[in-house]
Structures are given as C-alpha cells and as structure tokens.
Design an enzyme around this catalytic site. Structure first.
Site, mmCIF file in Angstrom:
data_model
loop_
_atom_site.group_PDB
_atom_site.id
_atom_site.type_symbol
_atom_site.label_atom_id
_atom_site.label_comp_id
_atom_site.label_asym_id
_atom_site.label_seq_id
_atom_site.Cartn_x
_atom_site.Cartn_y
_atom_site.Cartn_z
ATOM 1 N N CYS A 5 -4.947 -61.842 9.215
ATOM 2 C CA CYS A 5 -5.750 -63.274 9.562
ATOM 3 C C CYS A 5 -5.907 -63.239 11.870
ATOM 4 O O CYS A 5 -5.395 -61.960 12.326
ATOM 5 C CB CYS A 5 -5.918 -64.633 9.552
ATOM 6 N N ASN A 8 -2.130 -65.315 13.500
ATOM 7 C CA ASN A 8 -0.477 -64.820 12.081
ATOM 8 C C ASN A 8 0.039 -66.159 11.781
ATOM 9 O O ASN A 8 1.631 -65.884 11.777
ATOM 10 C CB ASN A 8 0.018 -63.842 12.414
ATOM 11 N N CYS A 10 -1.851 -68.807 10.316
ATOM 12 C CA CYS A 10 -2.207 -69.673 8.665
ATOM 13 C C CYS A 10 -2.856 -68.944 7.820
ATOM 14 O O CYS A 10 -1.435 -68.852 6.569
ATOM 15 C CB CYS A 10 -3.294 -70.766 9.302
ATOM 16 N N ARG A 11 -2.790 -68.526 7.487
ATOM 17 C CA ARG A 11 -3.855 -67.668 6.465
ATOM 18 C C ARG A 11 -2.816 -66.211 5.861
ATOM 19 O O ARG A 11 -2.348 -65.953 5.028
ATOM 20 C CB ARG A 11 -5.179 -67.282 6.876
ATOM 21 N N SER A 12 -2.584 -65.834 6.529
ATOM 22 C CA SER A 12 -1.865 -64.213 6.576
ATOM 23 C C SER A 12 -0.043 -64.550 6.382
ATOM 24 O O SER A 12 0.335 -63.584 5.139
ATOM 25 C CB SER A 12 -2.048 -62.848 7.481
ATOM 26 N N ASP A 122 -10.528 -70.110 8.075
ATOM 27 C CA ASP A 122 -9.348 -70.070 8.479
ATOM 28 C C ASP A 122 -9.215 -71.826 8.698
ATOM 29 O O ASP A 122 -10.149 -72.501 9.002
ATOM 30 C CB ASP A 122 -9.850 -69.991 10.119
#
Length: 162
Positions: A5, A8, A10-12, A122
C-alpha cells in the site's frame, strides 16, 4: 507474497496479518513467504496504525510484530506475487520495477471472491468503521488468493491432508 500500500501501516500490514494466518492454518509456511511494504517511506519502522491493529485483533489477527518499510528494488525479484492495494500503488510499482518483473505485480482485489470493489480503500483519514470495511475486503481477497495459489502451484494443505 508481498502486499503493498502507500505507507505500509494500514492496508498492506492488515493483508500481511490475514494472509499469514491463513497460510499457517493450512500449514503452508514452508512454501509461502508473506511480507508487506509501502510505496513511500512515510512511516518506516513504525508499527501498523492502532486502528488497523485493533480491528485485526478483534478478528484474531496479530499485527503487533510488523514494522513499516518501503519497497526495495530487490523485492521485485524476490516475490512471485506483488499485490497492490489500489490503482495508484499499482502504477507506482510498475514504474519502479524492470519490465521483466511487471508480470509479478497486480491488484490484490483481482482475487476477491464476493466483493465488487477493485481497490482496497485507504482508511487512514477515516473512522474505525473504514478499518472494518477494509478488513472485510482483505479477508475475502486473501481467501481467494490462497485458493488460487494452491491450485496454480499444486499446493495441498498439510492440515487438510493429515
């Protein structure tokens, strides 16, 4: 397996935690290495966002040991699958790698089984609910991804085979 993301945090890392647990549950750790990175170095060395960590923990995923890092040029050769959380991450990754490595990069949501979204939004500037929505998307795509990898690479879970 590298989830990517922007920062690095939140999402990934959420995808990293979810996919790692699925791999472990299927006893496939010796075949599948899981990591995550960001296209930017905004948060290098930081833990995942506390809201991501809390949402993940409620569902049994541990993100506390993860630390943010920026993608490195060596990652493009190391990982067979490099999964971008959104189209901007995809563009950034394609720009950063050599042409011969572009086939390794794709949108993570290409592996969803039930969701219609093509990107993982995001949640950073939103509310806790956004982190729950992201987790729903990631859980679905991780399940589809693991199913695809097992089928594509003829991997059988030793948990199922036992």
């Amino acid at each position: 397996m590298l989830f990517v993301c922007t920062g690095n945090i939140c999402r990934s890392p959420t995808a990293h935690g979810v996919f790692s647990k699925l791999v472990q549950e299927q006893s496939l750790q010796r075949f599948i290495e899981v990591d995550s990175a960001g296209t930017h170095a905004y948060h290098t060395g930081e833990r995942p966002d506390p809201r991501a960590t809390a949402a993940a923990a409620k569902r049994g995923y541990d993100l506390k040991h993860l630390r943010a890092r920026k993608i490195d040029v060596s990652d493009f050769a190391k990982y067979e699958y490099i999964l971008a959380m959104d189209n901007q991450n995809l563009k950034d990754l394609l720009k950063a790698c050599m042409n011969s490595e572009q086939c390794r990069i794709q949108l993570f949501m290409d592996f969803t089984r039930t969701q219609k979204q093509i990107e993982v939004p995001d949640p950073y500037y939103g509310t806790q609910k956004g982190f729950e929505v992201v987790l729903d998307l990631i859980e679905d795509a991780c399940s589809g991804l693991l199913e695809y990898i097992c089928r594509h690479h003829a991997l059988a879970s030793t948990a199922r085979a036992s």
